[in-house]
Design an enzyme around this catalytic site. Structure first.
Site, mmCIF file in Angstrom:
data_model
loop_
_atom_site.group_PDB
_atom_site.id
_atom_site.type_symbol
_atom_site.label_atom_id
_atom_site.label_comp_id
_atom_site.label_asym_id
_atom_site.label_seq_id
_atom_site.Cartn_x
_atom_site.Cartn_y
_atom_site.Cartn_z
ATOM 1 N N TYR A 15 45.881 31.560 23.478
ATOM 2 C CA TYR A 15 47.327 30.751 23.091
ATOM 3 C C TYR A 15 46.827 29.207 23.108
ATOM 4 O O TYR A 15 47.342 28.551 22.162
ATOM 5 C CB TYR A 15 48.442 31.071 24.286
ATOM 6 C CG TYR A 15 49.582 30.200 23.675
ATOM 7 C CD1 TYR A 15 50.462 30.708 22.891
ATOM 8 C CD2 TYR A 15 49.889 29.230 24.774
ATOM 9 C CE1 TYR A 15 51.699 29.912 22.826
ATOM 10 C CE2 TYR A 15 51.053 28.617 24.377
ATOM 11 C CZ TYR A 15 51.773 28.833 23.561
ATOM 12 O OH TYR A 15 53.027 27.956 23.297
ATOM 13 N N SER A 45 51.522 22.825 21.938
ATOM 14 C CA SER A 45 52.009 22.978 23.197
ATOM 15 C C SER A 45 51.254 22.042 23.855
ATOM 16 O O SER A 45 49.966 21.796 23.585
ATOM 17 C CB SER A 45 51.842 24.408 23.454
ATOM 18 O OG SER A 45 51.910 24.629 24.922
#
Ligand SMILES: NC(=O)c1ccc[n+]([C@@H]2O[C@H](COP(=O)([O-])OP(=O)(O)OC[C@H]3O[C@@H](n4cnc5c(N)ncnc54)[C@H](OP(=O)(O)O)[C@@H]3O)[C@@H](O)[C@H]2O)c1
Length: 265
Positions: free
Chosen positions: A163, A153
Protein backbone atom coordinates in the site's frame (compact mmCIF):
# COMPACT_ATOMS: atom_id res chain seq x y z
CA UNK A 1 -17.90 25.94 -12.65
CA UNK A 2 -17.05 22.93 -14.84
CA UNK A 3 -17.37 19.20 -14.40
CA UNK A 4 -15.41 17.08 -11.92
CA UNK A 5 -15.00 13.30 -12.12
CA UNK A 6 -14.45 11.60 -8.75
CA UNK A 7 -13.48 7.95 -8.39
CA UNK A 8 -14.53 6.15 -5.23
CA UNK A 9 -17.41 8.60 -4.80
CA UNK A 10 -19.73 6.33 -2.77
CA UNK A 11 -17.93 6.61 0.58
CA UNK A 12 -15.36 8.41 2.71
CA UNK A 13 -13.15 11.02 1.07
CA UNK A 14 -14.67 10.52 -2.39
CA UNK A 15 -18.18 11.15 -1.10
CA UNK A 16 -16.92 14.26 0.69
CA UNK A 17 -15.17 15.45 -2.51
CA UNK A 18 -18.46 15.04 -4.34
CA UNK A 19 -20.39 17.09 -1.76
CA UNK A 20 -17.85 19.91 -1.52
CA UNK A 21 -17.52 20.13 -5.31
CA UNK A 22 -21.30 20.10 -5.78
CA UNK A 23 -21.64 22.86 -3.18
CA UNK A 24 -19.08 24.84 -5.20
CA UNK A 25 -21.42 24.39 -8.22
CA UNK A 26 -19.40 21.76 -10.09
CA UNK A 27 -21.30 19.22 -12.18
CA UNK A 28 -20.14 15.72 -11.35
CA UNK A 29 -19.32 12.31 -12.79
CA UNK A 30 -19.35 9.75 -9.98
CA UNK A 31 -17.37 6.51 -10.34
CA UNK A 32 -17.42 3.42 -8.09
CA UNK A 33 -18.61 -0.22 -8.14
CA UNK A 34 -21.80 -0.04 -6.04
CA UNK A 35 -24.39 1.23 -8.54
CA UNK A 36 -27.39 1.58 -6.18
CA UNK A 37 -25.23 3.57 -3.79
CA UNK A 38 -23.92 5.74 -6.66
CA UNK A 39 -27.50 6.47 -7.76
CA UNK A 40 -28.48 7.33 -4.20
CA UNK A 41 -25.57 9.77 -3.85
CA UNK A 42 -26.30 11.26 -7.28
CA UNK A 43 -29.97 11.85 -6.39
CA UNK A 44 -29.03 13.55 -3.10
CA UNK A 45 -26.49 15.81 -4.84
CA UNK A 46 -28.93 16.79 -7.60
CA UNK A 47 -31.66 17.57 -5.05
CA UNK A 48 -29.46 19.46 -2.58
CA UNK A 49 -27.09 21.32 -4.90
CA UNK A 50 -28.98 21.48 -8.21
CA UNK A 51 -25.95 20.29 -10.22
CA UNK A 52 -25.83 17.76 -13.07
CA UNK A 53 -24.62 14.36 -11.89
CA UNK A 54 -23.64 11.41 -14.11
CA UNK A 55 -23.15 7.94 -12.67
CA UNK A 56 -20.47 5.71 -14.15
CA UNK A 57 -20.32 2.28 -12.53
CA UNK A 58 -16.82 0.87 -12.87
CA UNK A 59 -14.57 -1.58 -11.07
CA UNK A 60 -11.19 0.10 -11.44
CA UNK A 61 -9.38 -3.22 -11.06
CA UNK A 62 -10.91 -4.23 -14.43
CA UNK A 63 -9.11 -2.75 -17.48
CA UNK A 64 -12.28 -2.57 -19.64
CA UNK A 65 -14.06 -0.61 -16.90
CA UNK A 66 -11.09 1.75 -16.56
CA UNK A 67 -11.21 2.29 -20.32
CA UNK A 68 -14.91 3.31 -20.13
CA UNK A 69 -13.99 5.94 -17.53
CA UNK A 70 -11.03 7.05 -19.67
CA UNK A 71 -13.41 7.47 -22.64
CA UNK A 72 -15.55 9.82 -20.54
CA UNK A 73 -12.42 11.79 -19.60
CA UNK A 74 -11.42 12.17 -23.27
CA UNK A 75 -14.68 13.95 -24.11
CA UNK A 76 -13.86 17.43 -25.37
CA UNK A 77 -17.42 18.77 -25.55
CA UNK A 78 -18.00 18.03 -29.22
CA UNK A 79 -19.22 14.44 -28.96
CA UNK A 80 -22.90 13.54 -29.14
CA UNK A 81 -24.22 12.04 -25.91
CA UNK A 82 -27.55 10.61 -24.85
CA UNK A 83 -27.11 9.53 -21.22
CA UNK A 84 -28.39 10.98 -17.99
CA UNK A 85 -26.70 14.15 -16.76
CA UNK A 86 -25.75 15.40 -20.19
CA UNK A 87 -26.60 18.64 -21.95
CA UNK A 88 -30.21 18.86 -23.21
CA UNK A 89 -28.74 18.74 -26.74
CA UNK A 90 -26.92 15.54 -25.82
CA UNK A 91 -23.29 16.79 -25.63
CA UNK A 92 -21.35 15.70 -22.57
CA UNK A 93 -19.25 18.43 -21.00
CA UNK A 94 -15.49 17.96 -20.75
CA UNK A 95 -14.13 17.09 -17.32
CA UNK A 96 -12.12 19.98 -15.85
CA UNK A 97 -11.11 18.26 -12.60
CA UNK A 98 -10.20 14.59 -12.19
CA UNK A 99 -10.02 13.25 -8.63
CA UNK A 100 -8.30 9.85 -8.58
CA UNK A 101 -9.46 8.84 -5.12
CA UNK A 102 -10.58 5.18 -5.13
CA UNK A 103 -8.41 2.91 -3.03
CA UNK A 104 -8.33 0.29 -0.32
CA UNK A 105 -5.99 -1.38 2.15
CA UNK A 106 -4.82 -4.88 1.25
CA UNK A 107 -4.76 -5.85 4.92
CA UNK A 108 -2.36 -8.75 4.52
CA UNK A 109 1.34 -9.53 4.58
CA UNK A 110 2.96 -9.78 1.17
CA UNK A 111 4.77 -13.12 1.39
CA UNK A 112 1.84 -15.25 2.52
CA UNK A 113 -0.94 -12.99 1.25
CA UNK A 114 -3.32 -13.49 -1.66
CA UNK A 115 -1.56 -12.40 -4.87
CA UNK A 116 -4.89 -11.57 -6.55
CA UNK A 117 -5.62 -9.04 -3.82
CA UNK A 118 -2.18 -7.48 -4.40
CA UNK A 119 -2.78 -7.26 -8.15
CA UNK A 120 -6.24 -5.70 -7.63
CA UNK A 121 -4.72 -3.09 -5.32
CA UNK A 122 -2.02 -2.31 -7.89
CA UNK A 123 -4.64 -2.03 -10.63
CA UNK A 124 -6.91 0.32 -8.63
CA UNK A 125 -4.29 2.52 -6.99
CA UNK A 126 -1.60 2.58 -9.70
CA UNK A 127 -2.79 1.34 -13.11
CA UNK A 128 -6.16 3.14 -13.04
CA UNK A 129 -4.51 6.35 -11.79
CA UNK A 130 -2.04 6.15 -14.69
CA UNK A 131 -4.63 5.45 -17.40
CA UNK A 132 -7.17 8.01 -16.14
CA UNK A 133 -4.52 10.72 -15.65
CA UNK A 134 -3.33 10.14 -19.22
CA UNK A 135 -6.85 10.40 -20.61
CA UNK A 136 -7.62 13.55 -18.61
CA UNK A 137 -4.27 15.27 -19.22
CA UNK A 138 -4.52 14.82 -22.99
CA UNK A 139 -7.95 16.42 -23.15
CA UNK A 140 -7.08 19.16 -20.63
CA UNK A 141 -3.81 20.18 -22.30
CA UNK A 142 -5.65 20.41 -25.64
CA UNK A 143 -8.15 22.80 -23.99
CA UNK A 144 -5.41 24.67 -22.08
CA UNK A 145 -6.99 24.20 -18.64
CA UNK A 146 -7.82 21.61 -16.01
CA UNK A 147 -6.58 19.95 -12.83
CA UNK A 148 -5.75 16.43 -11.71
CA UNK A 149 -5.89 15.57 -8.00
CA UNK A 150 -4.49 12.21 -6.97
CA UNK A 151 -5.14 10.87 -3.48
CA UNK A 152 -1.90 9.53 -2.02
CA UNK A 153 -1.15 8.98 1.64
CA UNK A 154 1.32 9.91 4.32
CA UNK A 155 2.00 6.15 4.25
CA UNK A 156 4.04 6.86 1.09
CA UNK A 157 6.84 8.01 3.40
CA UNK A 158 6.82 4.76 5.40
CA UNK A 159 7.87 1.18 4.72
CA UNK A 160 4.25 0.14 5.16
CA UNK A 161 3.85 -2.69 2.68
CA UNK A 162 2.64 -2.63 -0.91
CA UNK A 163 0.00 0.00 0.00
CA UNK A 164 2.82 2.41 0.95
CA UNK A 165 4.64 1.48 -2.27
CA UNK A 166 1.54 2.27 -4.37
CA UNK A 167 1.11 5.61 -2.64
CA UNK A 168 4.82 6.41 -3.11
CA UNK A 169 4.25 5.74 -6.83
CA UNK A 170 1.24 8.11 -6.78
CA UNK A 171 3.34 10.85 -5.17
CA UNK A 172 6.33 10.54 -7.54
CA UNK A 173 4.05 10.16 -10.56
CA UNK A 174 2.05 13.26 -9.66
CA UNK A 175 5.17 15.36 -9.04
CA UNK A 176 6.55 14.28 -12.43
CA UNK A 177 3.23 15.02 -14.11
CA UNK A 178 3.10 18.47 -12.49
CA UNK A 179 6.58 19.23 -13.84
CA UNK A 180 5.62 18.03 -17.33
CA UNK A 181 2.40 20.07 -17.29
CA UNK A 182 4.08 23.35 -16.30
CA UNK A 183 2.99 26.16 -18.60
CA UNK A 184 0.08 24.18 -20.13
CA UNK A 185 -2.67 25.64 -17.91
CA UNK A 186 -3.19 22.18 -16.36
CA UNK A 187 -2.05 21.32 -12.82
CA UNK A 188 -1.40 18.10 -10.91
CA UNK A 189 -1.68 17.79 -7.12
CA UNK A 190 -1.19 14.84 -4.78
CA UNK A 191 -2.89 14.97 -1.40
CA UNK A 192 -1.31 12.89 1.36
CA UNK A 193 -3.83 12.39 4.16
CA UNK A 194 -3.00 10.80 7.48
CA UNK A 195 -5.47 8.50 9.29
CA UNK A 196 -8.93 9.76 8.40
CA UNK A 197 -12.34 8.60 9.64
CA UNK A 198 -13.93 6.89 6.58
CA UNK A 199 -14.96 3.31 5.73
CA UNK A 200 -11.34 2.50 4.79
CA UNK A 201 -10.26 0.70 7.99
CA UNK A 202 -13.57 -1.12 8.58
CA UNK A 203 -13.51 -2.44 5.00
CA UNK A 204 -10.00 -3.75 5.69
CA UNK A 205 -11.16 -5.23 9.01
CA UNK A 206 -8.27 -3.34 10.63
CA UNK A 207 -8.34 -2.96 14.41
CA UNK A 208 -7.67 0.74 14.95
CA UNK A 209 -8.72 0.81 18.62
CA UNK A 210 -5.13 1.52 19.73
CA UNK A 211 -4.84 4.70 17.70
CA UNK A 212 -5.42 7.85 19.81
CA UNK A 213 -8.14 10.24 18.63
CA UNK A 214 -5.52 12.97 18.13
CA UNK A 215 -4.09 10.93 15.23
CA UNK A 216 -7.39 10.99 13.33
CA UNK A 217 -8.45 13.55 10.74
CA UNK A 218 -12.00 14.32 9.62
CA UNK A 219 -12.82 13.87 5.93
CA UNK A 220 -14.35 17.39 5.47
CA UNK A 221 -11.10 19.00 6.58
CA UNK A 222 -8.88 16.77 4.42
CA UNK A 223 -11.02 17.46 1.36
CA UNK A 224 -11.31 21.23 1.98
CA UNK A 225 -7.52 21.57 2.32
CA UNK A 226 -6.89 19.41 -0.75
CA UNK A 227 -9.31 21.43 -2.92
CA UNK A 228 -7.85 24.72 -1.65
CA UNK A 229 -4.38 23.45 -2.64
CA UNK A 230 -5.68 22.45 -6.10
CA UNK A 231 -7.04 25.98 -6.57
CA UNK A 232 -3.63 27.41 -5.58
CA UNK A 233 -1.75 25.03 -7.88
CA UNK A 234 0.09 23.38 -4.96
CA UNK A 235 1.72 20.09 -6.01
CA UNK A 236 2.19 18.34 -2.63
CA UNK A 237 -0.76 18.78 -0.28
CA UNK A 238 -0.59 17.49 3.30
CA UNK A 239 -3.73 18.36 5.26
CA UNK A 240 -3.30 19.45 8.91
CA UNK A 241 -0.33 20.79 10.84
CA UNK A 242 -0.07 17.46 12.68
CA UNK A 243 0.57 15.51 9.51
CA UNK A 244 2.77 18.24 7.99
CA UNK A 245 4.98 17.81 11.07
CA UNK A 246 4.79 14.00 10.95
CA UNK A 247 5.74 14.06 7.25
CA UNK A 248 8.71 16.34 7.93
CA UNK A 249 9.88 13.92 10.66
CA UNK A 250 9.48 10.91 8.37
CA UNK A 251 11.47 12.65 5.62
CA UNK A 252 14.26 13.61 8.03
CA UNK A 253 14.45 10.28 9.87
CA UNK A 254 17.04 7.65 8.91
CA UNK A 255 15.32 5.04 6.74
CA UNK A 256 16.41 2.27 9.13
CA UNK A 257 14.39 4.02 11.84
CA UNK A 258 11.40 4.36 9.50
CA UNK A 259 11.59 0.64 8.68
CA UNK A 260 11.80 -0.19 12.38
CA UNK A 261 8.52 1.68 13.01
CA UNK A 262 6.73 -1.41 11.89
CA UNK A 263 4.67 -2.70 9.10
CA UNK A 264 1.35 -0.95 8.42
CA UNK A 265 -1.00 -3.16 6.46
N1 LIG B 1 -8.94 6.80 5.41
C1 LIG B 1 -7.66 6.95 5.57
O1 LIG B 1 -7.13 6.88 6.71
C2 LIG B 1 -6.78 7.26 4.39
C3 LIG B 1 -5.51 7.81 4.63
C4 LIG B 1 -4.69 8.10 3.56
C5 LIG B 1 -5.13 7.90 2.27
N2 LIG B 1 -6.36 7.36 2.06
C6 LIG B 1 -6.77 7.14 0.66
O2 LIG B 1 -7.97 7.85 0.43
C7 LIG B 1 -8.66 7.27 -0.67
C8 LIG B 1 -10.14 7.09 -0.31
O3 LIG B 1 -10.23 6.18 0.76
P1 LIG B 1 -11.31 6.33 1.91
O4 LIG B 1 -10.57 6.45 3.19
O5 LIG B 1 -12.30 7.36 1.56
O6 LIG B 1 -11.93 4.85 1.87
P2 LIG B 1 -13.45 4.32 1.81
O7 LIG B 1 -14.31 5.11 2.72
O8 LIG B 1 -13.35 2.86 2.02
O9 LIG B 1 -13.90 4.61 0.30
C9 LIG B 1 -13.25 3.96 -0.77
C10 LIG B 1 -13.97 4.29 -2.09
O10 LIG B 1 -13.26 3.65 -3.16
C11 LIG B 1 -14.19 2.89 -3.93
N3 LIG B 1 -13.50 1.73 -4.49
C12 LIG B 1 -12.83 0.75 -3.82
N4 LIG B 1 -12.40 -0.19 -4.67
C13 LIG B 1 -12.82 0.18 -5.91
C14 LIG B 1 -12.73 -0.40 -7.21
N5 LIG B 1 -12.13 -1.59 -7.41
N6 LIG B 1 -13.26 0.26 -8.26
C15 LIG B 1 -13.90 1.44 -8.07
N7 LIG B 1 -14.04 2.03 -6.87
C16 LIG B 1 -13.51 1.40 -5.80
C17 LIG B 1 -15.32 2.52 -2.98
O11 LIG B 1 -16.56 2.38 -3.67
P3 LIG B 1 -17.27 0.97 -4.06
O12 LIG B 1 -17.07 0.03 -2.93
O13 LIG B 1 -18.69 1.38 -4.33
O14 LIG B 1 -16.58 0.55 -5.32
C18 LIG B 1 -15.40 3.78 -2.11
O15 LIG B 1 -16.21 4.74 -2.74
C19 LIG B 1 -7.94 5.96 -0.98
O16 LIG B 1 -7.11 6.12 -2.10
C20 LIG B 1 -7.11 5.71 0.27
O17 LIG B 1 -5.95 4.95 -0.01
C21 LIG B 1 -7.20 7.05 3.08
Amino acid sequence: MGTALVTGATAGLGLEFAWQLATARHDLVLVARDEPRLEEVAASLRAAAGVRVEVLRADLSVPDDVERVAQRLRVTGQEPGGEAGQEPGGARRPVGLLVNNAGFATSQHFVDGDLDVELRALDVMVRAVLVLSRAAAGQMVARGRGAILNVGSVAALTAGGTYAAHKAWVRTFTESLAAELKGTGVTATVVAPGFTHTEFHARAAADMSGLPEVAWLQAPRVVAEALADVRRGVVLSTPSLRYKAASALLRAAPRAAVRAMGHYR
